[in-house]
Motif scaffolding. Sequence first.
Motif, PDB file in Angstrom:
ATOM      1  N   GLN A  59      26.113  42.385  10.627  1.00 43.48           N
ATOM      2  CA  GLN A  59      24.685  42.654  10.482  1.00 43.48           C
ATOM      3  C   GLN A  59      24.028  42.844  11.847  1.00 43.48           C
ATOM      4  N   GLU A  60      24.380  41.973  12.808  1.00 47.73           N
ATOM      5  CA  GLU A  60      23.840  42.098  14.160  1.00 47.73           C
ATOM      6  C   GLU A  60      24.249  43.418  14.795  1.00 47.73           C
ATOM      7  N   ASN A 117      22.173  46.136  13.231  1.00 46.11           N
ATOM      8  CA  ASN A 117      20.809  46.117  13.763  1.00 46.11           C
ATOM      9  C   ASN A 117      20.771  46.738  15.159  1.00 46.11           C
TER      10      ASN A 117
END
Length: 455
Positions: free
Chosen positions: A413-414, A417
Amino acid sequence: ENSNLAAKIAFVMWSPFHFYVYKNIAEYLPEAEFVVCDTWFKTAPERGVTHIEKSITLLKKHGVHWRVCLELADKSVIESFFQKYEILAATFLWPPLDSLAFDDWFSKKKSVRVLYGTVKNLATFAPWSARFDIALSYGSHSHKYLSVLNESHLVGVPKFDDWFNKTLDDKGIEKIRRGLNSHKKTILYLPTHSGLSSLHKFGEAVLELRRFYNVLVKFHHWGSLTESGEEKKFIGKEGVYLFDEASDLLSLFALADVVLSDSSSAAFEAVLADKPLVVLDMTTEKGRMESHLQGDEFNGLWYSGGLVPPGGIAEEIKEPKKMIGEVIDNPTKVEAAVKRTIESKNNFQEGRRYWKKLLYSYNDGRCGERAAAVIREFLTREKPTPSLLGYAIRSYLINLEKNYSFQMQKIIQEAENKSRFIAQLQKKLKNYTAVKNIFDRVKNEKFLPKKIILL
């Protein structure tokens, strides 16, 4: 594929040699078939088709049922592939049975661990074994420790049924024999892998033996990765005969006058086959053993230490009453040790009897039948309740995998992003670049009014 439509049991293979581990069990189970999987322990060119076809060729030769599973990580594909089986039998818990997907579908199936090897205790009785419902033990030694982790059944060594029933591949053995020098005795060299492999220290000395003996060599199936440089030294040498993981070790025992090995389980299989043995000691060197035990041993691909414990079997066989053959720690002693071993075949009988009794039960040619009976009975009952320690380990590993999965999802997810942020910056940069290019073109047009340039 040569699938068995009625198959309820899958014997999972990652290497051709696993066939020999399973075959004398599977022959008593018409509701079984072999599943060939891709593997991680081969070089990139060998993985996939090349490696798998070696297994398929062997399975075709023996006329058994088989399927192929190429997927190692995708849960939906793997679970769909194995859906038809009630029992999964395997030597290890490797992908696709366990994967980086960290999905615990395996524990929902009935599972049987078929033992392979019994000397590297830290690997043989590692915590992952607790993920299997039942285990098939070789003898009292393995039964004692596996019983702590699994529901253990003492069955003996199924692959040795051919040896005790005298049903070896006689034609194959004779074909190899015809290629040997009949005027020389025959040595079989069986090194293990990684830091404790005798190839690193004794390889050159073993090669020198070809002046006086036929030298048969069967490298460890991980060797093409971990000892590729040392193995290459044996290729193309006159008097040296190389055998791969598709070769039946029992046939090579039948040809051997003496076996040379190290901390490999094959050394003790030589004892079970009543073959004279020279042990190439790799555990005496303090630095090497410390590195192995502390997990500092890196073979260039993974940390391979922690297989042989301090004071374990590899050390015990140096005790006078427990010796299974002459133990040497210097390459200069190899030739003389082999000569002495050939001239006095009946030495070390006390130690050999001790280890046979401890490690191997029955030895009656019916171990495969015995193992098959355990598996068939398992078809008709529920999964057993694990021992307390087995359940604790199983719960710990599952929770550990879930946490890894969660952490990996956070990292992904990081990364996504950051990827979106970078994409936004790139878009702004693209817009800026476009404006700048227009500005530069306008600036270079000298006939335009100066105020446009200022604008």
